[in-house]
Design an enzyme around this catalytic site. Sequence first.
Site, PDB file in Angstrom:
ATOM      1  N   GLU A 143       0.819  -1.214   0.000  1.00  0.00           N
ATOM      2  CA  GLU A 143       0.000   0.000   0.000  1.00  0.00           C
ATOM      3  C   GLU A 143       0.855   1.268   0.000  1.00  0.00           C
ATOM      4  O   GLU A 143       1.579   1.519   0.956  1.00  0.00           O
ATOM      5  CB  GLU A 143      -0.904   0.017   1.234  1.00  0.00           C
ATOM      6  N   GLU A 240     -12.051   3.009   5.322  1.00  0.00           N
ATOM      7  CA  GLU A 240     -11.000   3.312   6.280  1.00  0.00           C
ATOM      8  C   GLU A 240     -10.940   4.831   6.475  1.00  0.00           C
ATOM      9  O   GLU A 240     -10.002   5.497   6.048  1.00  0.00           O
ATOM     10  CB  GLU A 240      -9.655   2.772   5.797  1.00  0.00           C
TER      11      GLU A 240
END
Length: 259
Positions: A143, A240
Amino acid sequence: MPKFAANLTMLFTEVPFMERFAAARAAGFDAVEYLFPYAYPKEELVAALKHNQLTQVLHNLPAGNWEAGERGIACHPDRVAEFREGVARAISYATALGCKQVNCLAGKLPEGVQREHAHATLVGNLQFAAAALKEAGIRLLIEPINHFDIPGFFLTRTDQALALIDEVGSSNLFVQYDIYHAQRMEGELGNTIKNHLARIGHIQLADNPGRNEPGTGEINYAWLFKHIDAIGYTGAIGCEYKPKTTTTEGLGWRTALTA
């Protein structure tokens, strides 16, 4: 309409962690993710998922001392043995939880370490993890994270992640594309997702500025959700974000922006 997964690290923080599974189900989610499962017995987490009929779509590899500010150790040359132990632990948890993908946080560039040395360490660690996870039937993700929220983070851009995947040379390594982080670093969200869809294993969201729920900032999520559907992304999108008020009060975006 996209499938959304509640990130239990950031949502429903009004209640203790183990109560968030029920809160997510009550709010209409059928999938969850969270940063780390390791503070809880596997059996307890499995029971919470089963009782609430939830699917776990993601968690991270162990990432060092989070409370002390560490954000991953995969690029730390002196922590390779610890990283490999973490891979085994992640496989144990993910297998029990039925979680088919885990994310590797690259970490911050260690003080006094040349970037080239850290890069070589990261490549070697990813090669090891991708192979071990593939054998277990679990995908490995990496990520990019913006350098405003985490100064010094080693992996910050999509093109950097794609080049890293090429260098690692594994068919079991994918990008975790976080829309919020990508917007802060590079923009060009729609084309980037479309052009690299085959190499994107998971998507996460939050708006910018503020990292709050969709509809509170500059990102055109109504358009982006339709675009993600149209190009054929079939995975979950992890929510998120930091709710501006309470989690439940802020969930109206799911209807308002996906109609």
